[in-house]
Design a protein around this motif. Structure first.
Motif, PDB file in Angstrom:
ATOM      1  N   ARG A 169       0.990  -1.244  -0.039  1.00 34.29           N
ATOM      2  CA  ARG A 169       0.069   0.035   0.035  1.00 34.29           C
ATOM      3  C   ARG A 169       0.922   1.058   0.012  1.00 34.29           C
ATOM      4  O   ARG A 169       0.586   2.320  -0.536  1.00 34.29           O
ATOM      5  CB  ARG A 169      -1.041   0.151   1.086  1.00 34.29           C
ATOM      6  CG  ARG A 169      -2.049   0.811   1.096  1.00 34.29           C
ATOM      7  CD  ARG A 169      -2.936   0.809   2.309  1.00 34.29           C
ATOM      8  NE  ARG A 169      -2.170   1.535   3.573  1.00 34.29           N
ATOM      9  CZ  ARG A 169      -2.256   2.792   4.108  1.00 34.29           C
ATOM     10  NH1 ARG A 169      -2.665   3.697   3.441  1.00 34.29           N
ATOM     11  NH2 ARG A 169      -1.532   2.969   5.214  1.00 34.29           N
ATOM     12  N   ARG A 170       2.109   1.096   0.646  1.00 29.32           N
ATOM     13  CA  ARG A 170       3.106   2.364   0.649  1.00 29.32           C
ATOM     14  C   ARG A 170       3.891   2.347  -0.507  1.00 29.32           C
ATOM     15  O   ARG A 170       4.573   3.138  -0.602  1.00 29.32           O
ATOM     16  CB  ARG A 170       3.712   2.272   1.944  1.00 29.32           C
ATOM     17  CG  ARG A 170       2.879   2.361   3.137  1.00 29.32           C
ATOM     18  CD  ARG A 170       3.649   2.319   4.519  1.00 29.32           C
ATOM     19  NE  ARG A 170       3.192   2.707   5.602  1.00 29.32           N
ATOM     20  CZ  ARG A 170       2.713   4.037   6.352  1.00 29.32           C
ATOM     21  NH1 ARG A 170       3.762   4.802   5.575  1.00 29.32           N
ATOM     22  NH2 ARG A 170       2.182   4.252   7.316  1.00 29.32           N
ATOM     23  N   GLY A 171       3.817   1.480  -1.440  1.00 27.11           N
ATOM     24  CA  GLY A 171       4.690   1.308  -2.587  1.00 27.11           C
ATOM     25  C   GLY A 171       5.971   0.908  -2.281  1.00 27.11           C
ATOM     26  O   GLY A 171       6.956   1.313  -2.902  1.00 27.11           O
ATOM     27  N   LEU A 172       6.105  -0.130  -1.197  1.00 25.28           N
ATOM     28  CA  LEU A 172       7.411  -0.312  -0.742  1.00 25.28           C
ATOM     29  C   LEU A 172       7.625  -1.948  -1.114  1.00 25.28           C
ATOM     30  O   LEU A 172       6.759  -2.834  -1.159  1.00 25.28           O
ATOM     31  CB  LEU A 172       7.894  -0.268   0.854  1.00 25.28           C
ATOM     32  CG  LEU A 172       7.389   1.212   1.360  1.00 25.28           C
ATOM     33  CD1 LEU A 172       7.078   1.008   2.855  1.00 25.28           C
ATOM     34  CD2 LEU A 172       8.383   2.094   1.008  1.00 25.28           C
ATOM     35  N   LEU A 173       8.940  -2.363  -1.421  1.00 20.78           N
ATOM     36  CA  LEU A 173       9.141  -3.683  -1.768  1.00 20.78           C
ATOM     37  C   LEU A 173      10.025  -4.212  -0.400  1.00 20.78           C
ATOM     38  O   LEU A 173      10.985  -4.112   0.072  1.00 20.78           O
ATOM     39  CB  LEU A 173      10.361  -3.690  -2.599  1.00 20.78           C
ATOM     40  CG  LEU A 173      10.910  -5.236  -3.164  1.00 20.78           C
ATOM     41  CD1 LEU A 173       9.775  -6.074  -3.679  1.00 20.78           C
ATOM     42  CD2 LEU A 173      11.912  -5.005  -4.163  1.00 20.78           C
ATOM     43  N   LEU A 174       8.996  -5.134   0.194  1.00 21.50           N
ATOM     44  CA  LEU A 174       9.606  -5.732   1.349  1.00 21.50           C
ATOM     45  C   LEU A 174      10.240  -7.255   1.281  1.00 21.50           C
ATOM     46  O   LEU A 174       9.279  -8.094   1.079  1.00 21.50           O
ATOM     47  CB  LEU A 174       8.315  -5.881   2.486  1.00 21.50           C
ATOM     48  CG  LEU A 174       8.633  -6.373   4.084  1.00 21.50           C
ATOM     49  CD1 LEU A 174       9.501  -5.405   4.436  1.00 21.50           C
ATOM     50  CD2 LEU A 174       7.401  -6.356   4.803  1.00 21.50           C
ATOM     51  N   GLY A 175      11.232  -7.421   1.313  1.00 22.32           N
ATOM     52  CA  GLY A 175      11.992  -8.674   0.771  1.00 22.32           C
ATOM     53  C   GLY A 175      12.123  -9.706   1.897  1.00 22.32           C
ATOM     54  O   GLY A 175      11.640  -9.174   3.092  1.00 22.32           O
ATOM     55  N   ASP A 176      11.928 -10.951   1.540  1.00 16.10           N
ATOM     56  CA  ASP A 176      11.856 -11.890   2.411  1.00 16.10           C
ATOM     57  C   ASP A 176      12.877 -11.938   3.640  1.00 16.10           C
ATOM     58  O   ASP A 176      12.701 -12.085   4.636  1.00 16.10           O
ATOM     59  CB  ASP A 176      12.031 -13.483   1.766  1.00 16.10           C
ATOM     60  CG  ASP A 176      10.775 -13.619   0.807  1.00 16.10           C
ATOM     61  OD1 ASP A 176       9.816 -13.158   1.191  1.00 16.10           O
ATOM     62  OD2 ASP A 176      10.754 -14.364  -0.182  1.00 16.10           O
ATOM     63  N   ASP A 177      14.086 -11.458   3.239  1.00  9.21           N
ATOM     64  CA  ASP A 177      15.215 -11.439   4.383  1.00  9.21           C
ATOM     65  C   ASP A 177      15.060 -10.456   5.574  1.00  9.21           C
ATOM     66  O   ASP A 177      15.080 -10.427   6.523  1.00  9.21           O
ATOM     67  CB  ASP A 177      16.386 -10.989   3.694  1.00  9.21           C
ATOM     68  CG  ASP A 177      16.495  -9.750   2.740  1.00  9.21           C
ATOM     69  OD1 ASP A 177      15.432  -9.346   2.773  1.00  9.21           O
ATOM     70  OD2 ASP A 177      17.541  -9.314   2.693  1.00  9.21           O
ATOM     71  N   LEU A 178      14.073  -9.316   4.958  1.00  8.46           N
ATOM     72  CA  LEU A 178      13.955  -8.062   5.812  1.00  8.46           C
ATOM     73  C   LEU A 178      12.677  -8.505   6.734  1.00  8.46           C
ATOM     74  O   LEU A 178      12.561  -8.361   8.061  1.00  8.46           O
ATOM     75  CB  LEU A 178      13.529  -6.632   5.099  1.00  8.46           C
ATOM     76  CG  LEU A 178      13.189  -5.476   6.003  1.00  8.46           C
ATOM     77  CD1 LEU A 178      14.151  -5.237   6.832  1.00  8.46           C
ATOM     78  CD2 LEU A 178      13.111  -4.346   4.950  1.00  8.46           C
ATOM     79  N   GLY A 210      15.949   2.258  -0.856  1.00  5.24           N
ATOM     80  CA  GLY A 210      14.792   1.222  -0.611  1.00  5.24           C
ATOM     81  C   GLY A 210      14.996   0.500   0.482  1.00  5.24           C
ATOM     82  O   GLY A 210      16.107   0.759   1.339  1.00  5.24           O
ATOM     83  N   LEU A 211      14.065  -0.346   0.973  1.00  8.08           N
ATOM     84  CA  LEU A 211      14.091  -0.968   2.016  1.00  8.08           C
ATOM     85  C   LEU A 211      14.890  -2.237   1.901  1.00  8.08           C
ATOM     86  O   LEU A 211      14.606  -3.099   0.995  1.00  8.08           O
ATOM     87  CB  LEU A 211      12.809  -1.494   2.464  1.00  8.08           C
ATOM     88  CG  LEU A 211      11.899  -0.431   3.447  1.00  8.08           C
ATOM     89  CD1 LEU A 211      11.559   0.919   2.565  1.00  8.08           C
ATOM     90  CD2 LEU A 211      10.306  -1.003   3.685  1.00  8.08           C
TER      91      LEU A 211
END
Length: 232
Positions: A169-178, A210-211
């Motif tokens: 929803r925030r346009g963020l890429l949340l990777g599996d490691d994070l 980026g995240l």
């Protein structure tokens, strides 16, 4: 001097649609109760540990009623006294009742009395059932008179789904490691994890990155980065 991010982040999405009850029957029952609430309904108490979504549901309920043109009044342990009932308000919300001091307990009880028979709905939240609340007996009785729902924490898979949806929803890429790091190194209370995600979003914007897991570790080591409230 640090560069502050522009206010372009997505605002919190407090709605019934964004609340995920998971597989727990009590969460589903609470959601259905609030969705069908009407002016003059019996008082409702939502209770459970920090992070189960009590405040989210209160805010979602307030939003729905205000969108329908109703007036809503909100009271919590930080709301300044005196507490008055706006006569036009058809919904009163009491958040974190277990933390009400004696004057606020008196004020809450008075609002129960003043609005009785006036077509006003009251919904409250607490960290325990009414019978165990450290409040005056007359207020405890009012809080426990109507339906009461014990909200339950989501499981790991459901928590992952919520965090991913909020990141999307925030346009963020949340990777599996994070995501794995968040769920293994921090308390899995959803409220605290959501605050941490918002905090990381702000930190990433201020650093124009980026995240990533290294960015999260950098943020946690930054003394100027505000802490996350683990009890949210």
């Amino acid at each position: 001097m640090k560069q502050l991010p522009l206010a372009i982040q997505a605002p919190p999405d407090f709605s019934f649609e964004s609340y995920l009850p998971g597989t727990h029957a009590a969460n589903h029952a609470a959601l259905a109760e609030l969705a069908g609430l009407r002016p003059g309904s019996a008082p409702v108490l939502l209770w459970g540990a920090a992070g189960v979504g009590k405040s989210h549901l209160l805010r979602a309920l307030a939003r729905r009623w205000m969108d329908a043109g109703e007036q809503v009044a909100w009271y919590d342990p930080t709301t300044p006294l005196p507490w008055a009932w706006p006569p036009q308000a058809s919904l009163l919300l009491f958040d974190d009742c277990q933390a009400f001091d004696e004057p606020r307990q008196h004020a809450a009880f008075t609002l129960f009395v003043e609005t009785a028979g006036q077509g006003v709905a009251i919904v409250a939240s607490a960290d325990r059932p009414a019978v165990d609340l450290p409040v005056r007996e007359d207020l405890r009785t009012r809080l426990g008179w109507g339906p009461s729902y014990a909200l339950v924490h989501l499981g790991e898979a459901e928590t992952r789904a919520v965090l991913r949806r909020e990141a999307d929803r925030r346009g963020l890429l949340l990777g599996d490691d994070l995501l794995d790091y968040l769920l293994t190194r921090f308390d899995r209370q959803l409220g605290g994890l959501m605050q941490l995600l918002v905090r990381l979003d702000t930190f990433a914007l201020s650093h124009k990155r980026g995240l990533t897991l290294p960015l999260l570790k950098q943020m946690l080591a930054d003394p100027d980065s505000p802490p996350t409230d683990p009890t949210a």
